[in-house]
Write a protein that holds these residues in place. Structure first.
Motif, short mmCIF file in Angstrom:
data_model
loop_
_atom_site.label_atom_id
_atom_site.label_comp_id
_atom_site.label_asym_id
_atom_site.label_seq_id
_atom_site.Cartn_x
_atom_site.Cartn_y
_atom_site.Cartn_z
N GLY A 73 0.81 -1.22 0.00
CA GLY A 73 0.00 0.00 0.00
C GLY A 73 0.85 1.27 0.00
N SER A 74 2.09 1.16 -0.45
CA SER A 74 2.98 2.33 -0.44
C SER A 74 3.00 2.99 -1.81
N THR A 75 3.14 4.31 -1.79
CA THR A 75 3.12 5.08 -3.04
C THR A 75 4.26 6.08 -3.12
N GLY A 76 5.40 5.75 -2.48
CA GLY A 76 6.55 6.65 -2.54
C GLY A 76 7.03 6.82 -3.96
N ASN A 77 7.58 8.00 -4.26
CA ASN A 77 8.03 8.25 -5.63
C ASN A 77 9.45 8.83 -5.69
N ILE A 78 10.22 8.61 -4.63
CA ILE A 78 11.62 9.05 -4.62
C ILE A 78 12.49 7.99 -5.29
N GLY A 79 12.30 6.74 -4.89
CA GLY A 79 13.03 5.61 -5.47
C GLY A 79 12.19 4.95 -6.54
#
Length: 129
Positions: A73-79
């Motif tokens: 459920g993660s939506t990080g957009n750095i990596g």
């Protein structure tokens, strides 16, 4: 007084006794195998749950802050988006342990067992194997 062998011989002489005993043995074996399979699946689920927990909370900073992974459920957009990357566990393990690009190394803050768990989880959840 009857002996055990005399009782066994008497039981064996009854029609269908051997077939009933064979069926009982088969049922016992099937139930034992089913129990082992369930235990193995529970162990695999526990390992996956541990990896997911490390992904979400165990690593500092959390993997979820930087990476997208649908299962978590993660939506990080750095990596990189891990669902698109589909890396295998060996590749994930190396990146987690040593760092890569902007990603810091976690080899000094996570145990080898934790790194293995999160690597297997990410690879399985992202479809990398």
């Amino acid at each position: 007084m009857r002996t055990l062998s005399a009782c066994a011989a008497r039981t064996e002489s009854r029609p269908g006794a051997a077939a009933r005993r064979a069926a009982a043995i088969i049922v016992a074996v099937v139930l034992a195998c089913a129990g082992l399979t369930a235990a193995a699946q529970t162990g695999a689920a526990s390992a996956g749950d541990e990896g997911k927990q490390i992904f979400l909370q165990g690593a500092q900073p959390s993997c979820a802050v930087c990476h997208t992974l649908a299962d978590a459920g993660s939506t990080g957009n750095i990596g990189p988006n891990l669902d698109e990357l589909k890396a295998d566990a060996t590749r994930v393990r190396r990146a987690v342990k040593e760092g890569i690009g902007n990603m810091p190394p976690f080899g000094a803050t996570l145990s080898d067992a934790q790194i293995d768990a999160v690597s297997r989880y990410v690879a399985r959840a992202a479809g990398g194997g």
